[in-house]
Write a protein that holds these residues in place. Structure first.
Motif, PDB file in Angstrom:
ATOM      1  N   TYR A 208      37.878  45.283  39.828  1.00 55.01           N
ATOM      2  CA  TYR A 208      38.700  44.100  39.605  1.00 55.01           C
ATOM      3  C   TYR A 208      39.942  44.529  38.835  1.00 55.01           C
ATOM      4  CZ  TYR A 208      34.375  41.545  40.627  1.00 55.01           C
ATOM      5  OH  TYR A 208      33.233  41.063  41.222  1.00 55.01           O
ATOM      6  N   THR A 209      41.101  44.027  39.239  1.00 54.16           N
ATOM      7  CA  THR A 209      42.337  44.329  38.524  1.00 54.16           C
ATOM      8  C   THR A 209      43.007  43.020  38.121  1.00 54.16           C
ATOM      9  OG1 THR A 209      42.656  46.366  39.800  1.00 54.16           O
ATOM     10  CG2 THR A 209      44.555  45.513  38.586  1.00 54.16           C
ATOM     11  N   PHE A 210      43.225  42.849  36.815  1.00 53.31           N
ATOM     12  CA  PHE A 210      43.880  41.664  36.267  1.00 53.31           C
ATOM     13  C   PHE A 210      45.301  42.054  35.855  1.00 53.31           C
ATOM     14  CE2 PHE A 210      39.368  41.153  35.694  1.00 53.31           C
ATOM     15  CZ  PHE A 210      39.122  39.821  35.928  1.00 53.31           C
ATOM     16  N   TRP A 211      46.283  41.369  36.420  1.00 52.43           N
ATOM     17  CA  TRP A 211      47.678  41.608  36.056  1.00 52.43           C
ATOM     18  C   TRP A 211      48.083  40.551  35.027  1.00 52.43           C
ATOM     19  CZ3 TRP A 211      50.194  45.925  37.446  1.00 52.43           C
ATOM     20  CH2 TRP A 211      49.658  46.673  38.500  1.00 52.43           C
ATOM     21  N   ILE A 212      48.378  41.014  33.810  1.00 53.99           N
ATOM     22  CA  ILE A 212      48.538  40.121  32.658  1.00 53.99           C
ATOM     23  C   ILE A 212      49.970  40.191  32.132  1.00 53.99           C
ATOM     24  CG2 ILE A 212      47.731  39.619  30.327  1.00 53.99           C
ATOM     25  CD1 ILE A 212      45.103  41.022  31.096  1.00 53.99           C
ATOM     26  N   ASP A 213      50.558  39.021  31.964  1.00 55.58           N
ATOM     27  CA  ASP A 213      51.863  38.872  31.317  1.00 55.58           C
ATOM     28  C   ASP A 213      51.591  38.745  29.815  1.00 55.58           C
ATOM     29  OD1 ASP A 213      54.248  38.012  30.228  1.00 55.58           O
ATOM     30  OD2 ASP A 213      54.615  36.452  31.727  1.00 55.58           O
ATOM     31  N   LEU A 214      51.772  39.836  29.067  1.00 58.06           N
ATOM     32  CA  LEU A 214      51.428  39.828  27.649  1.00 58.06           C
ATOM     33  C   LEU A 214      52.324  38.898  26.843  1.00 58.06           C
ATOM     34  CD1 LEU A 214      50.637  43.574  26.852  1.00 58.06           C
ATOM     35  CD2 LEU A 214      49.055  41.694  27.304  1.00 58.06           C
ATOM     36  N   ASP A 215      53.596  38.768  27.234  1.00 55.84           N
ATOM     37  CA  ASP A 215      54.503  37.911  26.469  1.00 55.84           C
ATOM     38  C   ASP A 215      54.082  36.445  26.543  1.00 55.84           C
ATOM     39  OD1 ASP A 215      56.076  40.035  25.643  1.00 55.84           O
ATOM     40  OD2 ASP A 215      57.377  39.923  27.404  1.00 55.84           O
ATOM     41  N   ALA A 216      53.524  36.044  27.680  1.00 57.00           N
ATOM     42  CA  ALA A 216      53.065  34.661  27.838  1.00 57.00           C
ATOM     43  C   ALA A 216      51.569  34.528  27.599  1.00 57.00           C
ATOM     44  CB  ALA A 216      53.412  34.149  29.237  1.00 57.00           C
ATOM     45  N   GLY A 217      50.855  35.655  27.551  1.00 57.60           N
ATOM     46  CA  GLY A 217      49.413  35.607  27.380  1.00 57.60           C
ATOM     47  C   GLY A 217      48.714  34.955  28.546  1.00 57.60           C
ATOM     48  N   ILE A 218      49.099  35.343  29.772  1.00 59.05           N
ATOM     49  CA  ILE A 218      48.606  34.635  30.950  1.00 59.05           C
ATOM     50  C   ILE A 218      48.344  35.619  32.087  1.00 59.05           C
ATOM     51  CG2 ILE A 218      50.751  34.147  32.252  1.00 59.05           C
ATOM     52  CD1 ILE A 218      49.831  31.153  32.123  1.00 59.05           C
ATOM     53  N   VAL A 219      47.374  35.322  32.931  1.00 56.48           N
ATOM     54  CA  VAL A 219      47.063  36.145  34.099  1.00 56.48           C
ATOM     55  C   VAL A 219      47.903  35.663  35.272  1.00 56.48           C
ATOM     56  CG1 VAL A 219      45.253  36.906  35.690  1.00 56.48           C
ATOM     57  CG2 VAL A 219      44.708  36.518  33.274  1.00 56.48           C
ATOM     58  N   ARG A 220      48.609  36.582  35.903  1.00 59.56           N
ATOM     59  CA  ARG A 220      49.477  36.194  37.027  1.00 59.56           C
ATOM     60  C   ARG A 220      48.929  36.645  38.380  1.00 59.56           C
ATOM     61  NH1 ARG A 220      53.490  33.459  35.232  1.00 59.56           N
ATOM     62  NH2 ARG A 220      54.330  33.837  33.137  1.00 59.56           N
ATOM     63  N   GLU A 221      47.970  37.543  38.382  1.00 55.13           N
ATOM     64  CA  GLU A 221      47.385  37.962  39.657  1.00 55.13           C
ATOM     65  C   GLU A 221      46.060  38.655  39.383  1.00 55.13           C
ATOM     66  OE1 GLU A 221      50.009  39.355  42.864  1.00 55.13           O
ATOM     67  OE2 GLU A 221      48.756  41.163  42.952  1.00 55.13           O
ATOM     68  N   VAL A 222      45.126  38.496  40.316  1.00 53.03           N
ATOM     69  CA  VAL A 222      43.830  39.175  40.249  1.00 53.03           C
ATOM     70  C   VAL A 222      43.559  39.817  41.599  1.00 53.03           C
ATOM     71  CG1 VAL A 222      41.374  38.997  39.725  1.00 53.03           C
ATOM     72  CG2 VAL A 222      42.986  37.411  38.645  1.00 53.03           C
ATOM     73  N   GLU A 223      43.278  41.118  41.579  1.00 54.50           N
ATOM     74  CA  GLU A 223      42.855  41.821  42.789  1.00 54.50           C
ATOM     75  C   GLU A 223      41.333  41.900  42.769  1.00 54.50           C
ATOM     76  OE1 GLU A 223      44.815  45.595  42.927  1.00 54.50           O
ATOM     77  OE2 GLU A 223      46.790  44.725  42.555  1.00 54.50           O
ATOM     78  N   LEU A 224      40.706  41.299  43.771  1.00 54.55           N
ATOM     79  CA  LEU A 224      39.256  41.276  43.863  1.00 54.55           C
ATOM     80  C   LEU A 224      38.753  42.516  44.591  1.00 54.55           C
ATOM     81  CD1 LEU A 224      38.663  37.547  44.859  1.00 54.55           C
ATOM     82  CD2 LEU A 224      39.003  38.524  42.599  1.00 54.55           C
ATOM     83  N   PRO A 225      37.471  42.832  44.465  1.00 57.27           N
ATOM     84  CA  PRO A 225      36.930  43.984  45.199  1.00 57.27           C
ATOM     85  C   PRO A 225      37.138  43.830  46.697  1.00 57.27           C
ATOM     86  CG  PRO A 225      35.375  43.237  43.534  1.00 57.27           C
ATOM     87  CD  PRO A 225      36.449  42.207  43.590  1.00 57.27           C
ATOM     88  N   SER A 226      37.429  44.945  47.349  1.00 53.48           N
ATOM     89  CA  SER A 226      37.552  44.935  48.802  1.00 53.48           C
ATOM     90  C   SER A 226      36.191  44.645  49.426  1.00 53.48           C
ATOM     91  CB  SER A 226      38.081  46.277  49.306  1.00 53.48           C
ATOM     92  OG  SER A 226      39.360  46.550  48.770  1.00 53.48           O
ATOM     93  N   VAL A 227      36.232  44.101  50.625  1.00 57.62           N
ATOM     94  CA  VAL A 227      35.000  43.823  51.363  1.00 57.62           C
ATOM     95  C   VAL A 227      35.069  44.517  52.713  1.00 57.62           C
ATOM     96  CG1 VAL A 227      34.570  41.623  50.231  1.00 57.62           C
ATOM     97  CG2 VAL A 227      35.948  41.684  52.304  1.00 57.62           C
ATOM     98  N   ILE A 228      33.919  44.866  53.256  1.00 56.97           N
ATOM     99  CA  ILE A 228      33.833  45.462  54.581  1.00 56.97           C
ATOM    100  C   ILE A 228      33.233  44.427  55.516  1.00 56.97           C
ATOM    101  CG2 ILE A 228      32.952  47.364  55.959  1.00 56.97           C
ATOM    102  CD1 ILE A 228      34.881  48.236  53.804  1.00 56.97           C
ATOM    103  N   ALA A 229      34.013  44.013  56.499  1.00 53.51           N
ATOM    104  CA  ALA A 229      33.547  42.986  57.429  1.00 53.51           C
ATOM    105  C   ALA A 229      34.423  43.014  58.672  1.00 53.51           C
ATOM    106  CB  ALA A 229      33.609  41.600  56.777  1.00 53.51           C
ATOM    107  N   PRO A 230      33.904  42.545  59.805  1.00 46.24           N
ATOM    108  CA  PRO A 230      34.733  42.467  61.018  1.00 46.24           C
ATOM    109  C   PRO A 230      35.701  41.292  60.929  1.00 46.24           C
ATOM    110  CG  PRO A 230      32.535  41.641  61.473  1.00 46.24           C
ATOM    111  CD  PRO A 230      32.505  42.175  60.068  1.00 46.24           C
ATOM    112  N   PRO A 231      36.977  41.482  61.240  1.00 45.02           N
ATOM    113  CA  PRO A 231      37.915  40.358  61.209  1.00 45.02           C
ATOM    114  C   PRO A 231      37.609  39.311  62.269  1.00 45.02           C
ATOM    115  CG  PRO A 231      38.961  42.300  62.155  1.00 45.02           C
ATOM    116  CD  PRO A 231      37.628  42.748  61.626  1.00 45.02           C
ATOM    117  N   GLU A 232      36.944  39.707  63.336  1.00 45.31           N
ATOM    118  CA  GLU A 232      36.483  38.790  64.371  1.00 45.31           C
ATOM    119  C   GLU A 232      35.098  39.258  64.807  1.00 45.31           C
ATOM    120  OE1 GLU A 232      39.251  38.314  67.545  1.00 45.31           O
ATOM    121  OE2 GLU A 232      40.869  37.606  66.254  1.00 45.31           O
TER     122      GLU A 232
END
Length: 310
Positions: A208-232
């Motif tokens: 998991y990757t949390f992108w944090i704006d320290l000046d505002a003390g806020i999370v602006r984006e989260v990268e979740l774990p990749s998944v393996i699955a068929p798109p169709e």
């Protein structure tokens, strides 16, 4: 595209930031709330302590809003395909609005409404649940008693909005802070003209990757774990990436009331959602097969058997 999205939602519904959170571990917010956390207290913290402190800031917030969305990216026919779904939250004391996939929920000083924006089910048969206005600050556990509400809240690509866990859980993302998990600082990047620092959490094989704006003390984006699955259904599995973008996230109160999606036309007001009946079976089920059809099938079987003998 609708069929493809249904397939992806079906296979990815279990993948969620909230799977590491305190889902179901919520309590009313009031006199027991912690003292306010300010961005100045973020400096000098290690990666794990920074996340704890950031989530504490959400817990103490009287207002919060974003234009969040969750995105899925995968390769199809040599090109990168992306799908997006709303995952936004707005909070100002007793006023609350969430868009999570097809679910909409709005609380104000008069009442609490929830409805489902879904053309394929005629907006869930145009049902709108009506409840009382929150007594003080939102008590999230009371909103999620309805089983259909819970299901719709987590019915999409990334599970429930993680902001809800940060704002309302007694211990936000408590399963993330396992002693077996590792926390480290990553790179920096600019999001919405703001310099953001990344905190990487390795939870077993998941990242998991949390992108944090320290000046505002806020999370602006989260990268979740990749998944393996068929798109169709007919395609081989492949790696897909999931990202929660919390665009325009802020703790500042909104100057005007948020714009909300309209209620279904001719709404049916109910105390709780009534599950929809299953789809009707195929009309051919239970019918007698024509005798001529039986005869042609038998003839075909006979020819096939004869060809094997020869």
């Amino acid at each position: 595209m609708a069929k493809r999205q249904f397939w992806l939602v079906k296979i990815l519904v279990a993948t969620t930031v909230a799977s590491l959170g305190g889902c179901g571990d919520h309590s009313p917010q009031g006199s027991g709330r912690s003292e306010a956390v300010t961005p100045a207290s973020f400096r000098g913290l290690d990666a794990e302590s920074l996340l704890v402190t950031i989530f504490q800031r959400y817990r103490t917030a009287e207002s919060y809003s974003d234009s969040g969305r969750v995105g899925l990216a995968y390769e199809l026919d040599g090109q990168t395909e992306r799908q997006w779904a709303p995952l936004s939250v707005r909070l100002d004391r007793r006023n609350f609005y969430v868009e999570a996939y097809s679910l909409r929920c709005h609380c104000d000083s008069r009442q609490t409404l929830a409805w489902i924006n879904d053309d394929s089910t005629d907006d869930f048969d145009r049902q709108v649940t009506v409840g009382p206005a929150p007594a003080s600050r939102i008590e999230w556990e009371k909103l999620t008693l309805d089983p259909v509400f819970q299901q719709q809240l987590a019915a999409g690509l990334g599970g429930p909005p993680p902001q809800l866990d940060w704002l309302f859980a007694v211990q936000p993302m408590k399963r993330l802070f396992d002693e077996q998990h590792t926390f480290e600082f990553g790179s920096q990047r600019t999001l919405e003209n703001r310099v953001c620092h990344s905190v990487i959490v390795r939870a077993d094989a998941r990242r998991y990757t949390f992108w944090i704006d320290l000046d505002a003390g806020i999370v602006r984006e989260v990268e979740l774990p990749s998944v393996i699955a068929p798109p169709e259904p007919h395609l081989p599995p492949q790696e897909m990436t999931l990202t929660v973008q919390l665009t325009a996230a802020t703790f500042q109160p909104e100057i005007s009331s948020p714009t909300i999606d309209p209620l279904p036309m001719r709404p049916k007001y109910v105390a709780s959602f009534v599950p929809l009946p299953p789809d009707e079976p195929d009309r051919s089920l239970g019918l007698n097969v024509d005798r001529e059809l039986h005869r042609s099938i038998d003839d075909a079987r006979g020819r096939a058997a004869a060809s094997l003998i020869v």
